[in-house]
Enzyme design. Structure first.
Site, PDB file in Angstrom:
ATOM      1  N   ASP A 160       0.913  -1.321  -0.026  1.00  8.76           N
ATOM      2  CA  ASP A 160       0.106  -0.168  -0.250  1.00  8.76           C
ATOM      3  C   ASP A 160       0.784   1.326  -0.055  1.00  8.76           C
ATOM      4  OD1 ASP A 160      -2.403   1.426  -0.015  1.00  8.76           O
ATOM      5  OD2 ASP A 160      -2.463   1.546   2.246  1.00  8.76           O
ATOM      6  N   SER A 190      -7.574   5.685  -0.222  1.00  4.91           N
ATOM      7  CA  SER A 190      -7.593   4.524  -1.070  1.00  4.91           C
ATOM      8  C   SER A 190      -9.036   3.782  -1.176  1.00  4.91           C
ATOM      9  CB  SER A 190      -6.599   3.379  -0.376  1.00  4.91           C
ATOM     10  OG  SER A 190      -5.307   3.833  -0.345  1.00  4.91           O
ATOM     11  N   GLN A 198      -4.589  -1.293  -7.130  1.00  5.42           N
ATOM     12  CA  GLN A 198      -5.498  -0.361  -6.176  1.00  5.42           C
ATOM     13  C   GLN A 198      -5.972   0.746  -6.917  1.00  5.42           C
ATOM     14  OE1 GLN A 198      -3.894   2.536  -2.986  1.00  5.42           O
ATOM     15  NE2 GLN A 198      -4.005   0.677  -1.983  1.00  5.42           N
TER      16      GLN A 198
END
Length: 305
Positions: free
Chosen positions: A223, A247, A297
């Site tokens: 991440d 996110s 993502q």
């Protein structure tokens, strides 16, 4: 606020770690080791947060760890897909509830809900598979400078005239070292508007053995930079005044087991940005060229006019 202070705040927000609350690798492992709290229920404890929100990678890793606790150890994770639903509150533990969706001959599937204040902050489905032989191919690792040929973040700060006195403690507090092949985007945009980059990442100290632990830690660090190609494509930096990011979802596929004890290369791109959203993709390679994992993502980007 000085440029060094802006760089400090941007780095702390991206990695979820600040100088006043260092996170050595040992503490990272302890926090990601979720604790039983009833049948198929676990508790995850938080790091102190520099921006008042739980770092998304922490929630992903803890949810994956909780799901794995209910699966045969001979079935490591091979993928997960999660949606970030609400910001996490670092002041209270995260309740992780696991639903056993299926245990087949080769695969197991689990749904994990991460809950705070009675509401889900993350919903994930993870799949686990016992070892199997079959078709095998992979994308080649691109040719990029080796990590010892890339300036460290500290070296880049010195070259840019930033205060190592201010930033040195923060750099020492990090459980991972990052070396951008291109320039980092913590404070300044890149020199070119391109939708791709490569970043070398390694833990600052070795991890204990165990394929599952290494997969969980890799989920945590996945991440870090995957959304940066969207910023780079539009001449933005994490410290861009007035920009808001979040996110939205995160998916990861574990292709091959590998020990995350040394440098891994994250080869990242953003194939699309639209509707105030940007998509980031990353291929993760070990130094020997083995493709270890792939990440996707999508993030929200709201940029002032």
């Amino acid at each position: 606020m000085t440029s060094s202070e802006r760089a400090r705040d941007a780095l702390a927000a991206i990695t979820g770690v600040e100088a006043e609350s260092p996170v050595p690798v040992e503490e990272l492992i302890a926090k990601l080791d979720v604790q039983p709290d009833g049948e198929d229920r676990y508790l995850g404890h938080n790091f102190h947060s520099p921006n008042g929100r739980v770092f998304g990678g922490q929630v992903l890793a803890q949810a994956l760890a909780a799901g794995a606790r209910t699966v045969d150890p001979d079935r490591p994770p091979h993928s997960f897909h999660g949606y970030f639903l609400r910001p996490g509150d670092p002041s209270v533990p995260i309740e992780l509830s696991v639903e056993r969706l299926r245990d087949g001959r080769s695969f197991s599937a689990r749904r994990v809900q991460a809950v705070q204040h009675g509401k889900p902050i993350l919903s994930m489905i993870a799949s686990f598979q016992e070892h199997a032989e079959g078709l095998d191919h992979q994308s080649p690792m691109p040719e990029v400078p080796r990590p010892d040929e890339v300036p460290s973040f500290r070296d880049r700060l010195l070259a840019a005239g930033h205060s190592v006195t201010e930033l040195g403690p923060l750099l020492k507090a990090q459980p991972f070292e990052l070396r951008h092949v291109q320039s980092p985007l913590f404070l300044s945009p890149g020199p070119e508007k391109v939708a791709e980059q490569a970043v070398w990442i390694r833990p600052t100290s070795p991890l204990p053995p165990g394929d599952l632990l290494h997969a969980i830690v890799l989920a945590y660090v996945s991440d870090y930079t995957v959304l940066e190609p969207t910023l780079r494509a539009h001449g933005l930096a994490w410290a861009t005044a007035g920009m808001k990011t979040a996110s939205l979802d995160h998916a990861m596929w574990f292709h091959r087991p590998a020990r995350f004890d040394d440098w891994f290369l994250f080869v990242e791109e953003s194939p699309s940005a639209s509707g105030a959203r940007g998509l980031g993709l990353a291929k993760i390679f070990a130094q020997d060229g083995t493709l270890v994992a792939t990440v996707g993502q999508e993030g929200m980007f709201r940029v002032p006019a």
